[in-house]
Write a protein that holds these residues in place. Structure first.
Motif, short mmCIF file in Angstrom:
data_model
loop_
_atom_site.label_atom_id
_atom_site.label_comp_id
_atom_site.label_asym_id
_atom_site.label_seq_id
_atom_site.Cartn_x
_atom_site.Cartn_y
_atom_site.Cartn_z
N ALA A 119 0.83 -1.21 0.00
CA ALA A 119 0.00 0.00 0.00
C ALA A 119 0.86 1.26 0.00
CB ALA A 119 -0.94 0.01 1.20
N GLY A 120 2.14 1.12 0.34
CA GLY A 120 3.05 2.27 0.34
C GLY A 120 3.40 2.78 1.72
N LYS A 121 3.21 1.96 2.75
CA LYS A 121 3.48 2.40 4.13
C LYS A 121 4.96 2.72 4.34
CE LYS A 121 1.89 -1.41 5.94
NZ LYS A 121 1.65 -2.08 4.63
N SER A 122 5.82 1.85 3.86
CA SER A 122 7.25 2.05 4.07
C SER A 122 7.75 3.27 3.31
CB SER A 122 8.03 0.81 3.64
OG SER A 122 7.68 -0.30 4.44
N THR A 123 7.25 3.48 2.10
CA THR A 123 7.65 4.67 1.33
C THR A 123 7.22 5.94 2.05
OG1 THR A 123 7.40 3.40 -0.72
CG2 THR A 123 7.54 5.79 -0.91
N VAL A 179 -2.92 7.50 17.36
CA VAL A 179 -3.65 7.66 16.11
C VAL A 179 -3.22 6.55 15.15
CG1 VAL A 179 -4.10 9.18 14.15
CG2 VAL A 179 -3.70 10.17 16.40
N LEU A 180 -4.19 5.96 14.45
CA LEU A 180 -3.90 4.93 13.46
C LEU A 180 -4.07 5.54 12.07
CD1 LEU A 180 -5.67 1.78 14.94
CD2 LEU A 180 -3.37 2.67 15.39
N LEU A 181 -3.09 5.29 11.20
CA LEU A 181 -3.08 5.83 9.84
C LEU A 181 -3.28 4.67 8.87
CD1 LEU A 181 0.11 8.05 10.34
CD2 LEU A 181 -2.26 8.69 10.79
N PHE A 182 -4.49 4.51 8.36
CA PHE A 182 -4.79 3.41 7.46
C PHE A 182 -4.42 3.81 6.03
CE2 PHE A 182 -7.21 2.28 11.13
CZ PHE A 182 -7.20 0.88 11.14
N VAL A 183 -3.38 3.16 5.50
CA VAL A 183 -2.85 3.48 4.18
C VAL A 183 -3.48 2.53 3.15
CG1 VAL A 183 -0.77 3.74 2.79
CG2 VAL A 183 -0.69 4.20 5.25
N VAL A 184 -4.02 3.10 2.07
CA VAL A 184 -4.64 2.28 1.03
C VAL A 184 -4.04 2.63 -0.33
CG1 VAL A 184 -6.83 1.94 2.22
CG2 VAL A 184 -6.53 3.95 0.80
N ASP A 185 -3.94 1.61 -1.16
CA ASP A 185 -3.51 1.79 -2.55
C ASP A 185 -4.74 2.25 -3.34
OD1 ASP A 185 -2.75 1.59 -5.17
OD2 ASP A 185 -2.26 -0.54 -5.12
N THR A 186 -4.91 3.57 -3.45
CA THR A 186 -6.11 4.12 -4.06
C THR A 186 -6.23 3.74 -5.53
OG1 THR A 186 -5.67 6.03 -2.64
CG2 THR A 186 -7.51 6.23 -4.16
#
Length: 345
Positions: A181-185, A251-258
């Motif tokens: 999803a791009g979390k590490s980037t 806080v939780l940051l939900f990362v999605v591959d839009t």
């Protein structure tokens, strides 16, 4: 090798026995009692070491033993005390006592964990098991009517037990999402952390924490964990045990591959990840959260972004591109409002 939980057996040192000795000298062949006390047993102490980032040292050394105290000697000499032993653990280590007991209904042996210490302050110490006290020598039992006592007391055993060490990363906010999803980037663009980045699933195999600078004396911290897929609670993929590393996040940051570059529906991805978080911890699922709609630089993302805004009308959505940097300044400003803290130098 990254190890973030381990079971250990710990035993502090036993106190040395007191001595039942009598003085014997050239001119005092029948001297009085002069037995000394036993030495105290050594204690087991945990040190929160900021340079330690894993529990791997305990994999091949999971029996923590401290030295026993020595027996008391003649001429009222106290025995040597056992040395305390210090073991290092990472900041954020949760220590629980392992208790095994029979369930009266099923008559089966069940294991439960009783938290005893949450070690978050760096360079602090915690006495895991206290050493036993040394026994009293016979010199303490002499009275006017009891001139030659042979009584002494044995040393007391040191504390002992089975413990579970669980490392929980310390971060203000945590990235959660499906693989790729791009979390590490995002972590690498927002902080100085340098996680491994590649175009295949489960590139991230262990948690990583990065510091995000909001100003000269203002900062926050972000945690990145391995991706979650459907069935993670059943140990599919890498499982969901890594969620322990965002249990401290505010806080939780939900990362999605839009853009749906993996051929999956981004809305469905988010719902699956949210479900896995809830199955792991109801408490964690109730934390404040937002959506980071990543990869908006790709043409396929626009329709999916509109679907997100329609589906999650009450949730803050941050359209960004970790690749091009689009939207990151606005995200950084929002994070400053939510997790930014002034730092005193």
């Amino acid at each position: 090798m990254f190890v973030d939980q381990i079971k250990v057996h710990a035993r502090a040192g036993k106190g040395g026995d007191g001595s039942a000795h009598f003085h014997r000298g050239k001119f005092r062949p029948k001297g009085g009692p002069d037995g000394g006390d036993g030495g105290n047993g050594g204690s087991l102490i945990l040190l929160v070491d900021p340079s330690t980032d894993s529990l791997r040292n305990y994999v091949f050394n999971n029996r923590l033993i401290a030295e026993d105290g020595a027996k008391g000697g003649a001429t009222q000499c106290t025995g040597r005390s056992g040395k305390d032993v210090i073991y290092k653990v990472p900041p954020g280590t949760l220590v629980s006592r392992v208790i095994q007991e029979y369930d009266n209904e099923t008559n089966e042996l069940v294991t439960r964990y009783e938290p005893v210490a949450d070690l978050t302050e760096t360079n602090s110490t915690y006495v895991l098991c206290k050493g036993g006290k040394g026994g009293k020598g016979n010199v303490h039992f002499k009275t006017s009517t009891h001139q030659a006592p042979r009584e002494f007391t044995p040393g007391t055993p040191g504390e002992e037990g089975d413990f579970h060490f669980e490392m929980r990363s310390i971060a203000d906010a945590g990235f959660v999402g499906a693989p790729n999803a791009g979390k590490s980037t995002l972590l690498s663009k927002l902080s100085a952390a340098k996680p491994k980045i590649a175009n295949y699933p489960f590139t991230t195999l262990q948690p990583m924490v990065g510091v995000i600078e909001f100003g000269p004396n203002r900062r926050g911290s972000l945690a990145d964990i391995p991706g979650l897929i459907e069935g993670a609670h059943e140990n599919i993929g890498l499982g969901h045990d890594f969620l322990r590393h965002i249990m401290r996040c505010r806080v939780l940051l939900f990362v999605v591959d839009t853009a749906g570059t993996e051929g999956r529906d981004p809305v469905s991805d988010l719902e699956i990840v949210r479900k896995e978080v809830s199955l792991y911890s109801k408490e964690l699922a109730k934390r404040p959260w937002c959506i980071i709609a990543n990869k908006i630089d790709l043409p396929e993302s626009q329709e999916n972004l509109a679907n997100f805004k329609e589906r999650f009308k009450r949730i803050k959505i941050h359209p960004v591109s970790a690749e091009t940097g689009e939207g990151l300044d606005k995200l950084r400003k929002w994070l400053d409002e939510k997790i930014g803290q002034d730092v005193e130098w």
